[in-house]
Design an enzyme around this catalytic site. Structure first.
Site, mmCIF file in Angstrom:
data_model
loop_
_atom_site.group_PDB
_atom_site.id
_atom_site.type_symbol
_atom_site.label_atom_id
_atom_site.label_comp_id
_atom_site.label_asym_id
_atom_site.label_seq_id
_atom_site.Cartn_x
_atom_site.Cartn_y
_atom_site.Cartn_z
ATOM 1 N N GLU A 144 0.898 -1.159 0.000
ATOM 2 C CA GLU A 144 0.000 0.000 0.000
ATOM 3 C C GLU A 144 0.925 1.195 0.000
ATOM 4 O O GLU A 144 1.281 1.720 1.047
ATOM 5 C CB GLU A 144 -0.903 -0.058 1.233
ATOM 6 C CG GLU A 144 -2.165 0.753 1.080
ATOM 7 C CD GLU A 144 -1.993 2.203 1.452
ATOM 8 O OE1 GLU A 144 -1.152 2.888 0.809
ATOM 9 O OE2 GLU A 144 -2.707 2.645 2.358
ATOM 10 N N GLU A 153 4.333 8.530 -4.141
ATOM 11 C CA GLU A 153 5.177 8.032 -3.053
ATOM 12 C C GLU A 153 6.187 7.004 -3.539
ATOM 13 O O GLU A 153 6.796 6.292 -2.741
ATOM 14 C CB GLU A 153 4.312 7.458 -1.923
ATOM 15 C CG GLU A 153 3.776 8.561 -1.028
ATOM 16 C CD GLU A 153 2.762 8.105 0.005
ATOM 17 O OE1 GLU A 153 2.666 6.899 0.280
ATOM 18 O OE2 GLU A 153 2.042 8.987 0.523
HETATM 19 N N1 SAH Z 1 0.919 -1.221 4.925
HETATM 20 C C1 SAH Z 1 0.436 -0.327 5.956
HETATM 21 C C2 SAH Z 1 1.082 1.043 5.894
HETATM 22 C C3 SAH Z 1 1.041 1.744 4.561
HETATM 23 S S1 SAH Z 1 1.809 3.317 4.584
HETATM 24 C C4 SAH Z 1 -1.058 -0.240 5.851
HETATM 25 O O1 SAH Z 1 -1.594 -0.554 4.793
HETATM 26 O O2 SAH Z 1 -1.728 0.144 6.815
HETATM 27 C C5 SAH Z 1 3.205 3.048 3.590
HETATM 28 C C6 SAH Z 1 4.459 2.684 4.378
HETATM 29 O O3 SAH Z 1 5.423 2.236 3.449
HETATM 30 C C7 SAH Z 1 5.101 3.812 5.135
HETATM 31 O O4 SAH Z 1 5.279 3.399 6.467
HETATM 32 C C8 SAH Z 1 6.465 4.029 4.443
HETATM 33 O O5 SAH Z 1 7.482 4.362 5.378
HETATM 34 C C9 SAH Z 1 6.722 2.672 3.831
HETATM 35 N N2 SAH Z 1 7.507 2.586 2.574
HETATM 36 C C10 SAH Z 1 7.264 3.246 1.418
HETATM 37 N N3 SAH Z 1 8.073 2.817 0.424
HETATM 38 C C11 SAH Z 1 8.845 1.855 0.961
HETATM 39 C C12 SAH Z 1 9.881 1.021 0.420
HETATM 40 N N4 SAH Z 1 10.209 1.081 -0.863
HETATM 41 N N5 SAH Z 1 10.487 0.159 1.270
HETATM 42 C C13 SAH Z 1 10.122 0.083 2.564
HETATM 43 N N6 SAH Z 1 9.151 0.830 3.126
HETATM 44 C C14 SAH Z 1 8.515 1.706 2.333
#
Ligand code: SAH
Length: 675
Positions: A144, A153
């Protein structure tokens, strides 16, 4: 470790050094993060769970072990869903250390430590192999990583890398696919966020029009996305010119390419008008069949009953480089360009299409400077004729033919208005387009370093400000005008007129329809205990001794008033900033039943004794207490730490007491409320 960070105080203008704990940044990030909002997003959570269950079943039906890679695990939610659905093992990758730590705790608390390994790395750093972070490649990819623009993002490069290095060929992906939709519209309101409209000034010697320079007319603007709660935009504020069409989609189960590209669709316009704006949103299909769909479609596309409120995903407004007249039934071509992180649009008439090869693939770059100086709401504010009218009326009252004006505001049109309305000499800003270089002098000095020679030894007879400063985040940061006024005191004539002559801070207790969710604890989410996250957010919110108010544009976040608006502090710009604190204590009566989520605060500027501009509440529109807010400004919201619901309390409080303090040394306004 302690670090000293230098910053200009937005209210006093003073340079100050703050001793910052190394944890300061992440407390800020967590306190203001969207994690709570995501966990409250029932529609999203339910659909992810359904999609994950279906993907695990498909893998199991093939007789394979289900190995999940969850990129950006946050609280660990999606990995816990996968483990509950029967996945054999999950690799939960999270780059943000405090979140990765929280995920470890949450996973443990929910009893999944043997099934979920949290990896505190960026996914592109993750290794696979017997000694690697992952034993083997995964066959289910769950993420996500989307923002309102879908790709902002970094979802595309992350997927591209994961398919190359971390997952098996032919893997299952949840979501399976994302699709971006567009609709062409005309909207004076939204267009006013991107172009400066001509301003008509009724001067004594006839009507004058302030025009914007031609660079500005033709400027493609800035590439940053304009994301808004489109569901708060009434249908009367735009005209639909085309049906909703699919612009492009991404299949996440196949290798993804992040390199820049473009997509073109043909549209038949359903109405004649000016094509100005592309409205856009996306949906995600959680499974290949498309039966589990989570959509950001706005109310006119989707029945309102099915709308899920969320703030972490909204809708996008894209401004076409120029407005283009279109006729009903005409065929036009809309092209979406994208790089790794952003999207922009161009419209072409069908007949030009054949012979003109498309050359523009670079993202838009502002050539006129205005889009760098003014953000979208500021454009809207400058284009607000009613507001301009208040300034003109007040200027006409105070200006004389021999007035020497000094204007202190960022990127303001006031100097031009003042000139046309008769001032002899105006000092500070605006542009060549109106050929006023010899009438308006721009002083490149901060107020405290202004000298008599800057002013050609003249005394200022009229000191002007909107006031507006680009450094302001909270409403009262514009009190910088007062500090600037204090700094130039020695250059002011003894009978100087200061416009605005004063400002007042207003406050009202409200119940939010939805915004309360972003700061409200979740407890459990789809049966998983996420209280560790709640505690972490609370801890970060309490990190600073005084809880702070936060800025929100309330036209996007409906609320109803529970009290009358109350004036709490006044600031007299005719005098210098006082040495002593200004404070107000009192109570406001609660007039309606409801949940007291917090207080909203805003400023009103009194240009003259009887002309004011209001940056906050414009109207309480009905007896239910629904509020209307100035659409160009952010208001300050102070969320109460506990919510009192007068519906469920027999002896509900009939009043809220408050103590509000302005400290002239720091320029800060602190507040405390008791229910
Ligand atoms: N999966 C959770 C949070 C989603 S928010 C849910 O659905 O509730 C997205 C998260 O991904 C954030 O905490 C951000 O720090 C992390 N993130 C984004 N890109 C990333 C990457 N390439 N590798 C590791 N973490 C990542």
């Amino acid at each position: 470790m302690k670090t000293f960070c230098g910053r200009a105080n937005p209210t006093t203008g003073a340079m100050e050094w703050l001793e910052e704990d190394e944890s300061y940044d992440y407390h800020q990030e967590i306190a203001r993060s969207r994690y709570a909002d995501m966990l409250h997003d029932k529609d999203r959570n339910v659909k992810y769970y359904q999609g994950i269950r279906a993907a695990v079943s498909r893998v199991k039906e093939r007789g394979e072990k289900a190995i999940v890679l969850d990129i950006g695990t946050g609280t660990g939610l999606l990995s816990m869903m996968a483990a509950s659905a029967g996945a054999d093992f999950c690799y939960a990758v999270e780059v943000f250390k405090p979140m990765a730590n929280a995920a470890v705790k949450i996973v443990e608390k929910n009893g999944f430590s043997d099934k979920i390994k949290v990896i505190n790395k960026h996914s592109t750093e993750v290794t696979v192999g017997p000694d690697g972070d992952m034993q083997c490649r995964a066959n289910i990819l769950v993420t996500e990583l989307f923002d309102t623009e879908l790709i902002g993002e970094g979802a595309l490069p992350t997927y591209e890398h994961a398919h190359k290095h971390l997952v098996q060929e032919g893997c299952e992906a949840v979501p399976h696919r994302a699709t971006v939709y567009v609709q062409l519209v005309e909207s004076k309101r939204m267009w006013s966020w991107n172009k400066l409209f001509p301003v008509c000034v009724e001067a004594e010697d006839g009507e004058k029009i302030i025009v914007s320079p031609s660079e500005m007319e033709n400027c493609p603007g800035v590439p940053s996305v304009c994301d808004i709660q489109l569901n708060q935009m009434p249908s009367s504020d735009f005209t639909i010119l085309s049906d909703v069409v699919t612009m492009f989609s991404v299949d996440f189960s196949k290798p993804v390419r992040s390199a820049s590209t473009c997509y073109r669709v043909q549209l038949e316009t359903i109405k004649s008008g000016k094509a100005q704006i592309v409205l856009s949103w996306w949906d995600i299909d959680m499974d290949p069949s498309g039966k589990i769909n989570c959509t950001m479609a706005p109310y006119w596309v989707k029945p309102t009953s099915a709308l899920q409120w969320r703030d972490h995903w909204m809708q996008c407004v894209y401004f076409l480089p120029n407005e283009e007249p279109v006729f009903q039934g005409e065929n036009v071509y809309l092209t979406a360009y994208r790089d790794e992180y952003s999207v922009w649009y161009k419209l072409q008439k069908a007949r030009e299409e054949e012979n003109k090869a498309d050359v523009r693939v670079e993202s838009p770059v502002c050539r006129c400077q205005a889009h760098l100086l003014w953000n979208r709401p500021r454009f809207g504010e400058l284009n607000d004729q009613n507001r301009t009218c208040q300034y003109m009326k007040s200027l006409m009252k105070v200006l004389k033919t021999d007035s020497i004006c000094l204007c202190i505001s960022d990127g303001s049109l006031l100097p031009v208005l003042a000139h046309y309305l008769g001032a002899k000499q105006v000092l500070l800003a605006f542009l060549k387009a109106n050929h006023l270089e010899d009438k308006i002098k721009i002083l490149e000095a901060r107020p405290e370093s202004l000298t008599s020679s800057h002013l050609e030894d003249k005394k200022i007879s009229v000191l002007l400000g909107e006031p507006f400063f680009t450094t302001s985040l909270l409403p009262w940061h514009n009190l910088y005008f007062w500090y600037a006024r204090t700094a130039v005191t020695m250059h002011l004539a003894s009978d100087v007129t200061v416009l605005p002559q004063s400002a007042s801070l207003h406050m009202m207790i409200v119940e939010f329809q939805d915004l309360w969710r972003i700061r409200s604890p979740c407890g459990t989410c789809e049966g998983f205990d996420v209280r560790t996250m709640d505690d972490m957010i609370k801890n970060s919110l309490d990190f600073r001794e005084s809880k702070e108010a936060e800025p929100h544009p309330l036209w996007e976040y409906p609320c109803k008033s529970l009290s009358d608006p109350q004036e709490v502090l006044t600031f007299d710009f005719r005098r210098t900033v006082p040495q002593h604190d200004l404070s107000a204590e009192g109570s406001v009566n609660l007039l309606r039943k409801g949940k007291s989520h917090g207080a909203v605060l805003w400023m009103e500027y009194h240009l003259t004794a009887d002309i004011s501009v209001n940056t906050g509440l414009t109207q309480i529109s009905n007896d239910k207490g629904n509020c209307e807010w100035n659409p160009h400004c952010k208001q300050a919201v102070y969320f109460f730490s506990s919510v009192i619901d007068s519906e469920t309390q027999t002896d509900f409080p009939s009043a809220v007491t408050y103590a509000i303090n302005f400290n002239p040394k720091t320029g800060e306004i602190t507040m405390d409320f008791k229910l």
